[in-house]
Design a protein around this motif. Sequence first.
Motif, PDB file in Angstrom:
ATOM      1  N   ILE A 189       0.738  -0.918  -0.445  1.00  0.00           N
ATOM      2  CA  ILE A 189      -0.315  -0.236   0.437  1.00  0.00           C
ATOM      3  C   ILE A 189       0.954   0.758   0.418  1.00  0.00           C
ATOM      4  CG2 ILE A 189      -1.932  -0.902   1.631  1.00  0.00           C
ATOM      5  CD1 ILE A 189      -1.165   0.144   3.906  1.00  0.00           C
ATOM      6  N   SER A 190       0.396   2.113  -0.624  1.00  0.00           N
ATOM      7  CA  SER A 190       0.992   3.867  -0.451  1.00  0.00           C
ATOM      8  C   SER A 190      -0.098   4.256  -1.259  1.00  0.00           C
ATOM      9  CB  SER A 190       2.140   3.708  -1.286  1.00  0.00           C
ATOM     10  OG  SER A 190       1.934   3.821  -3.060  1.00  0.00           O
ATOM     11  N   GLN A 191       0.268   6.378  -0.729  1.00  0.00           N
ATOM     12  CA  GLN A 191      -0.983   6.750  -2.143  1.00  0.00           C
ATOM     13  C   GLN A 191      -0.767   6.460  -3.651  1.00  0.00           C
ATOM     14  OE1 GLN A 191      -2.549   7.629   1.827  1.00  0.00           O
ATOM     15  NE2 GLN A 191      -3.478   8.528  -0.397  1.00  0.00           N
ATOM     16  N   ASP A 192       0.491   5.944  -4.364  1.00  0.00           N
ATOM     17  CA  ASP A 192       0.386   5.798  -5.320  1.00  0.00           C
ATOM     18  C   ASP A 192       1.130   4.585  -5.526  1.00  0.00           C
ATOM     19  OD1 ASP A 192       0.365   6.107  -8.070  1.00  0.00           O
ATOM     20  OD2 ASP A 192       1.478   8.219  -8.478  1.00  0.00           O
ATOM     21  N   THR A 193       1.029   3.876  -5.695  1.00  0.00           N
ATOM     22  CA  THR A 193       2.203   2.787  -5.904  1.00  0.00           C
ATOM     23  C   THR A 193       3.177   2.475  -6.588  1.00  0.00           C
ATOM     24  OG1 THR A 193       0.935   0.997  -3.856  1.00  0.00           O
ATOM     25  CG2 THR A 193       2.203   0.026  -5.880  1.00  0.00           C
ATOM     26  N   SER A 194       2.914   2.802  -7.864  1.00  0.00           N
ATOM     27  CA  SER A 194       2.686   2.878  -8.996  1.00  0.00           C
ATOM     28  C   SER A 194       4.447   3.533  -9.669  1.00  0.00           C
ATOM     29  CB  SER A 194       2.417   2.555 -10.385  1.00  0.00           C
ATOM     30  OG  SER A 194       1.194   3.374 -10.479  1.00  0.00           O
ATOM     31  N   ALA A 195       3.710   4.880  -8.122  1.00  0.00           N
ATOM     32  CA  ALA A 195       4.676   6.107  -8.871  1.00  0.00           C
ATOM     33  C   ALA A 195       6.168   5.809  -7.499  1.00  0.00           C
ATOM     34  CB  ALA A 195       3.967   6.892  -8.363  1.00  0.00           C
ATOM     35  N   TYR A 196       6.024   4.442  -6.492  1.00  0.00           N
ATOM     36  CA  TYR A 196       7.223   3.847  -5.985  1.00  0.00           C
ATOM     37  C   TYR A 196       8.823   4.719  -6.533  1.00  0.00           C
ATOM     38  CZ  TYR A 196      10.451   1.414  -2.853  1.00  0.00           C
ATOM     39  OH  TYR A 196      11.733   0.846  -1.910  1.00  0.00           O
ATOM     40  N   GLY A 197       9.843   5.083  -5.808  1.00  0.00           N
ATOM     41  CA  GLY A 197      10.912   5.115  -6.245  1.00  0.00           C
ATOM     42  C   GLY A 197      11.271   6.610  -7.475  1.00  0.00           C
ATOM     43  N   VAL A 198       9.833   7.313  -7.658  1.00  0.00           N
ATOM     44  CA  VAL A 198      10.426   8.591  -8.464  1.00  0.00           C
ATOM     45  C   VAL A 198      11.459   9.327  -7.717  1.00  0.00           C
ATOM     46  CG1 VAL A 198       7.714   8.960  -7.577  1.00  0.00           C
ATOM     47  CG2 VAL A 198       9.307   9.862 -10.221  1.00  0.00           C
ATOM     48  N   ASP A 199      10.386   9.656  -6.425  1.00  0.00           N
ATOM     49  CA  ASP A 199      11.433  11.652  -6.316  1.00  0.00           C
ATOM     50  C   ASP A 199      13.032  10.808  -5.731  1.00  0.00           C
ATOM     51  OD1 ASP A 199      10.137   8.523  -4.421  1.00  0.00           O
ATOM     52  OD2 ASP A 199      10.437  10.300  -2.927  1.00  0.00           O
ATOM     53  N   MET A 200      12.776   9.134  -5.916  1.00  0.00           N
ATOM     54  CA  MET A 200      14.586   8.929  -5.529  1.00  0.00           C
ATOM     55  C   MET A 200      14.969   8.874  -7.123  1.00  0.00           C
ATOM     56  SD  MET A 200      14.434   5.918  -2.345  1.00  0.00           S
ATOM     57  CE  MET A 200      13.815   6.655  -1.244  1.00  0.00           C
ATOM     58  N   LYS A 201      14.870   8.764  -7.968  1.00  0.00           N
ATOM     59  CA  LYS A 201      14.984   9.136  -9.793  1.00  0.00           C
ATOM     60  C   LYS A 201      15.490   7.241  -9.863  1.00  0.00           C
ATOM     61  CE  LYS A 201      16.506  13.675  -9.733  1.00  0.00           C
ATOM     62  NZ  LYS A 201      17.616  14.446 -10.073  1.00  0.00           N
ATOM     63  N   TYR A 202      14.156   6.460  -8.532  1.00  0.00           N
ATOM     64  CA  TYR A 202      15.015   4.971  -9.340  1.00  0.00           C
ATOM     65  C   TYR A 202      16.221   4.486  -8.623  1.00  0.00           C
ATOM     66  CZ  TYR A 202      10.331   5.915 -11.697  1.00  0.00           C
ATOM     67  OH  TYR A 202       9.322   5.807 -12.380  1.00  0.00           O
ATOM     68  N   LYS A 203      16.430   5.004  -7.921  1.00  0.00           N
ATOM     69  CA  LYS A 203      18.147   5.040  -7.197  1.00  0.00           C
ATOM     70  C   LYS A 203      18.155   3.322  -6.908  1.00  0.00           C
ATOM     71  CE  LYS A 203      20.532   5.452  -2.794  1.00  0.00           C
ATOM     72  NZ  LYS A 203      20.931   6.872  -0.788  1.00  0.00           N
ATOM     73  N   THR A 204      19.565   2.957  -6.614  1.00  0.00           N
ATOM     74  CA  THR A 204      19.625   1.394  -6.774  1.00  0.00           C
ATOM     75  C   THR A 204      19.692   1.443  -5.194  1.00  0.00           C
ATOM     76  OG1 THR A 204      20.459   1.221  -8.906  1.00  0.00           O
ATOM     77  CG2 THR A 204      21.333  -0.666  -7.472  1.00  0.00           C
ATOM     78  N   GLY A 205      19.055   0.211  -4.331  1.00  0.00           N
ATOM     79  CA  GLY A 205      19.321  -0.157  -2.840  1.00  0.00           C
ATOM     80  C   GLY A 205      20.109  -1.115  -2.927  1.00  0.00           C
ATOM     81  N   PHE A 206      20.054  -1.669  -2.434  1.00  0.00           N
ATOM     82  CA  PHE A 206      21.137  -3.184  -1.816  1.00  0.00           C
ATOM     83  C   PHE A 206      19.811  -3.778  -0.082  1.00  0.00           C
ATOM     84  CE2 PHE A 206      23.919  -0.663  -3.224  1.00  0.00           C
ATOM     85  CZ  PHE A 206      24.754  -1.570  -4.160  1.00  0.00           C
ATOM     86  N   TRP A 207      20.177  -5.407  -1.071  1.00  0.00           N
ATOM     87  CA  TRP A 207      18.888  -5.971  -0.196  1.00  0.00           C
ATOM     88  C   TRP A 207      19.626  -7.486   0.119  1.00  0.00           C
ATOM     89  CZ3 TRP A 207      15.350  -9.875  -1.040  1.00  0.00           C
ATOM     90  CH2 TRP A 207      14.599 -10.263  -0.575  1.00  0.00           C
ATOM     91  N   GLN A 208      20.227  -7.995   0.776  1.00  0.00           N
ATOM     92  CA  GLN A 208      20.463  -9.284   0.928  1.00  0.00           C
ATOM     93  C   GLN A 208      21.666  -9.455   0.032  1.00  0.00           C
ATOM     94  OE1 GLN A 208      17.648 -12.685   0.630  1.00  0.00           O
ATOM     95  NE2 GLN A 208      17.019 -12.042   2.796  1.00  0.00           N
ATOM     96  N   GLY A 209      22.212  -8.077   0.329  1.00  0.00           N
ATOM     97  CA  GLY A 209      23.541  -8.138  -0.469  1.00  0.00           C
ATOM     98  C   GLY A 209      23.989  -7.956  -2.396  1.00  0.00           C
TER      99      GLY A 209
END
Length: 441
Positions: A189-209
């Motif tokens: 859930i969110s207010q706009d799920t499909s916009a997730y990450g647009v504010d971060m310019k789809y920044k690459t993060g890390f999960w489990q290495g």
Amino acid sequence: MSAPKIGLVSLGCPKALVDSERIITQLRMEGYEVTGDYHDASVVVVNTCGFIDSAKQESLDAIGEAMAENGRVIVTGCLGGDEKLIRETHPNVLSVSGPHQYEQVVQAVHDVLPFSAEHNPLTDLVPPQGIKLTPRHYAYLKISEGCNHRCSFCIIPSLRGDLVSRPIGSVLDEAKRLVDSGVKELLVISQDTSAYGVDMKYKTGFWQGRPVKTRVQELCEALGELGIWVRLHYVYPYPHVDHLIPLMAEGRILPYLDIPFQHASPTILKSMKRPAASENVLERIRAWRNICPDLTLRSTFIVGFPGERESDFQYLLDWLQEAQLDRVGCFQYSAVEGASANAFAHPVPEEVKQQRWERFMQTQQLISESRLRRRLGKTIDVLIDEVDEQGAVGRSFADAPEIDGLVYLNGDFAVKPGDIVKATVEHADEYDLWVTREGVL
């Protein structure tokens, strides 16, 4: 010294429920206890909703009840953004804070109930996934806060601000903790799920290495590896949503999209400032169903928006017939204080709103019943939610908790909440299914 007890009243949408879970988790980690009894609580936290007038009144009534039953009340949530209104109605509340202001709520509890106790991990147990207010087998996973749209009927951006996405590593860590705790279904859930990450310019993060982009497609790909049901809510039909449909067809996430279309008439959509065009949406729905025939589409609509003519409403009914949506909610337009639509010309009379709502619901009920009848004789997976004196009650992949239909296994007591069973569909009405179980997965 015995730990003070905190009462909680949580109103509004699942996003507000997640805020309540975070507040309670923090307080429990500090040694406070939680109670469901007004008279047993040292203070009551009321997490309010303030989206429309009826929700505001419900929140004010809940504050009033807490004041009458307990007298020591801390107010937070969306209505908390209008402290003047709250204090005019209930001047003796102890504290008022707005949405997702967790620290202010916790500090208010500290101010009212100073408490210091040495944490003992053997007795003061808080589960790794935090305190959840949903049943153990499903949980909401909030991935962002706020919204960048400025729909003319909505005040969410003024209440919750612009879009702020959570780091993807944090989201996936939380998801993994929930799955490890026994959760069988995650509702994103969110207010706009499909916009997730647009504010971060789809920044690459890390999960489990490993690197993972902060984007809804990569999020769903990672969630799809957890081996549980993943359900998407509040998805705007941006072009990149097309990339999620193959994941559904492959069974990696549930073939379910909750898309708040709100209307179909191009004139009304423009007036609403909605980011969609109905003709393109119909084409994309057809394309989605070609890829994933089992796709379930749920949506919400508003009738009686200012300036809505009979021709606009008929356009909506015709659109519904063509779109053949599975699950639909409809609301009569209600003015929301602070929304720009309040100033629009040509308001629709209340009796016309009611008539259009009734016509809309009659049209959609026939569509829903027809689509559910297609499932007769088919074998489906059912997630059991409860077992009562009549048997088990659950949901299929097409049913989100508390907003969609139910699946009934009458006379079946050999299952428990959280079980996923295979069952054959024997009967259907416009909302629900009745099935016979074949086995437990």
